[in-house]
Design a protein around this motif. Structure first.
Motif, mmCIF file in Angstrom:
data_model
loop_
_atom_site.group_PDB
_atom_site.id
_atom_site.type_symbol
_atom_site.label_atom_id
_atom_site.label_comp_id
_atom_site.label_asym_id
_atom_site.label_seq_id
_atom_site.Cartn_x
_atom_site.Cartn_y
_atom_site.Cartn_z
ATOM 1 N N ASP A 92 -1.287 10.221 18.395
ATOM 2 C CA ASP A 92 -0.244 11.154 17.948
ATOM 3 C C ASP A 92 1.008 10.393 17.495
ATOM 4 O O ASP A 92 1.611 10.708 16.472
ATOM 5 N N TYR A 93 1.384 9.398 18.300
ATOM 6 C CA TYR A 93 2.571 8.614 17.929
ATOM 7 C C TYR A 93 2.388 7.965 16.550
ATOM 8 O O TYR A 93 3.283 8.004 15.707
ATOM 9 N N VAL A 94 1.207 7.372 16.351
ATOM 10 C CA VAL A 94 0.966 6.693 15.068
ATOM 11 C C VAL A 94 1.048 7.709 13.917
ATOM 12 O O VAL A 94 1.621 7.423 12.863
ATOM 13 N N LEU A 95 0.506 8.897 14.149
ATOM 14 C CA LEU A 95 0.559 9.926 13.103
ATOM 15 C C LEU A 95 2.007 10.349 12.833
ATOM 16 O O LEU A 95 2.420 10.478 11.677
ATOM 17 N N HIS A 135 4.619 8.556 13.322
ATOM 18 C CA HIS A 135 5.249 7.410 12.652
ATOM 19 C C HIS A 135 4.969 7.445 11.146
ATOM 20 O O HIS A 135 5.883 7.341 10.327
ATOM 21 N N GLU A 136 3.700 7.629 10.815
ATOM 22 C CA GLU A 136 3.348 7.621 9.388
ATOM 23 C C GLU A 136 3.886 8.859 8.675
ATOM 24 O O GLU A 136 4.316 8.786 7.520
ATOM 25 N N LEU A 137 3.881 9.996 9.373
ATOM 26 C CA LEU A 137 4.436 11.217 8.769
ATOM 27 C C LEU A 137 5.928 11.051 8.483
ATOM 28 O O LEU A 137 6.431 11.525 7.456
ATOM 29 N N ALA A 138 6.629 10.376 9.387
ATOM 30 C CA ALA A 138 8.063 10.169 9.195
ATOM 31 C C ALA A 138 8.308 9.322 7.945
ATOM 32 O O ALA A 138 9.330 9.478 7.275
ATOM 33 N N LEU A 178 13.903 10.174 13.533
ATOM 34 C CA LEU A 178 12.809 11.124 13.320
ATOM 35 C C LEU A 178 11.671 10.879 14.298
ATOM 36 O O LEU A 178 11.193 11.784 14.990
ATOM 37 N N VAL A 179 11.237 9.619 14.363
ATOM 38 C CA VAL A 179 10.062 9.292 15.181
ATOM 39 C C VAL A 179 10.322 9.564 16.659
ATOM 40 O O VAL A 179 9.437 10.015 17.383
ATOM 41 N N ASN A 180 11.555 9.312 17.098
ATOM 42 C CA ASN A 180 11.871 9.477 18.518
ATOM 43 C C ASN A 180 11.895 10.936 18.959
ATOM 44 O O ASN A 180 12.031 11.219 20.150
ATOM 45 N N PHE A 182 9.307 12.521 18.885
ATOM 46 C CA PHE A 182 8.048 12.513 19.638
ATOM 47 C C PHE A 182 8.353 11.857 20.982
ATOM 48 O O PHE A 182 8.731 10.686 21.035
ATOM 49 N N PRO A 183 8.198 12.611 22.090
ATOM 50 C CA PRO A 183 8.724 12.141 23.381
ATOM 51 C C PRO A 183 8.094 10.857 23.903
ATOM 52 O O PRO A 183 8.714 10.142 24.681
ATOM 53 N N ARG A 184 6.868 10.560 23.511
ATOM 54 C CA ARG A 184 6.214 9.389 24.110
ATOM 55 C C ARG A 184 6.217 8.190 23.170
ATOM 56 O O ARG A 184 5.386 7.290 23.301
ATOM 57 N N THR A 185 7.155 8.164 22.252
ATOM 58 C CA THR A 185 7.218 7.074 21.283
ATOM 59 C C THR A 185 7.288 5.703 21.950
ATOM 60 O O THR A 185 6.501 4.807 21.634
ATOM 61 N N GLU A 186 8.214 5.542 22.903
ATOM 62 C CA GLU A 186 8.376 4.213 23.505
ATOM 63 C C GLU A 186 7.132 3.788 24.276
ATOM 64 O O GLU A 186 6.711 2.640 24.203
#
Ligand SMILES: [Zn+2]
Length: 170
Positions: free
Chosen positions: A99-102, A104-107, A121-123, A125-129
């Motif tokens: 999900d994070y990778v998606l 990231h690419e969507l952003a 934008l990417v952050n 997504f709560p589990r980015t880090e």
């Protein structure tokens, strides 16, 4: 229920049953591996969900697909034509990492580079880090030349992209 052909010796019958079981098992493993999560269509529907959830529907990809293992990155996005590609290496990571990778690419459909606007934008997504840490761990264990913290490489020129494509088809 399995229909056994008539006139088999018990040994033939055993061998035949084993073959059938192997075949079914192989098919189940293929399904488990390729889909539904593993299909390009599933990637697209998940990408749309994530865009709606975290990016205020700020653009869906024009296309998104799994590609052969990429050595130097997890995924790529070509903002010009809205194409996202995801490395086969991510088929087996936990769903939240994919999900994070998606996300990231969507952003990147909105912000091509890795500047502050992009990470804002990417952050969302709560589990980015956590996901970035997970990917760095995978990269380290597999000794991949994927730079820490870098999901993809948007510094690449278009020519580099094409060179990369050659590698991807192999
Ligand atoms: Zn990126």
């Amino acid at each position: 229920m399995v229909l056994v052909p008539a006139r088999m010796s018990p040994a033939d019958e055993q061998r035949w049953v084993r073959q059938m079981v192997d075949r079914v098992t192989a098919r189940e493993q293929a399904v488990a591996h390729r889909g539904p999560r593993g299909s390009d269509a599933a990637l697209m529907s998940r990408a749309r969900e994530l865009a709606d959830l975290y990016l205020q529907s700020g653009g869906y990809p024009a296309s998104i697909r799994w590609v052969g293992t990429m050595r130097t990155r997890w995924a790529s996005c070509t903002p010009a034509d809205g194409a996202i590609r995801v490395s086969d290496r991510l088929r087996d990571v936990p769903g939240w990492v994919l999900d994070y990778v998606l996300v990231h690419e969507l952003a990147h459909l909105q912000v091509p580079g890795h500047n502050a606007d992009f990470w804002a934008l990417v952050n969302r997504f709560p589990r980015t880090e956590r996901a970035r840490g997970y990917l760095d761990g995978v990269s380290a264990v597999a000794a991949l030349p994927i730079a820490p913290d870098l999901t993809d490489d948007d510094e690449l020129t278009d020519d580099d992209e094409l060179t990369d494509d050659d590698e991807l088809t192999g």
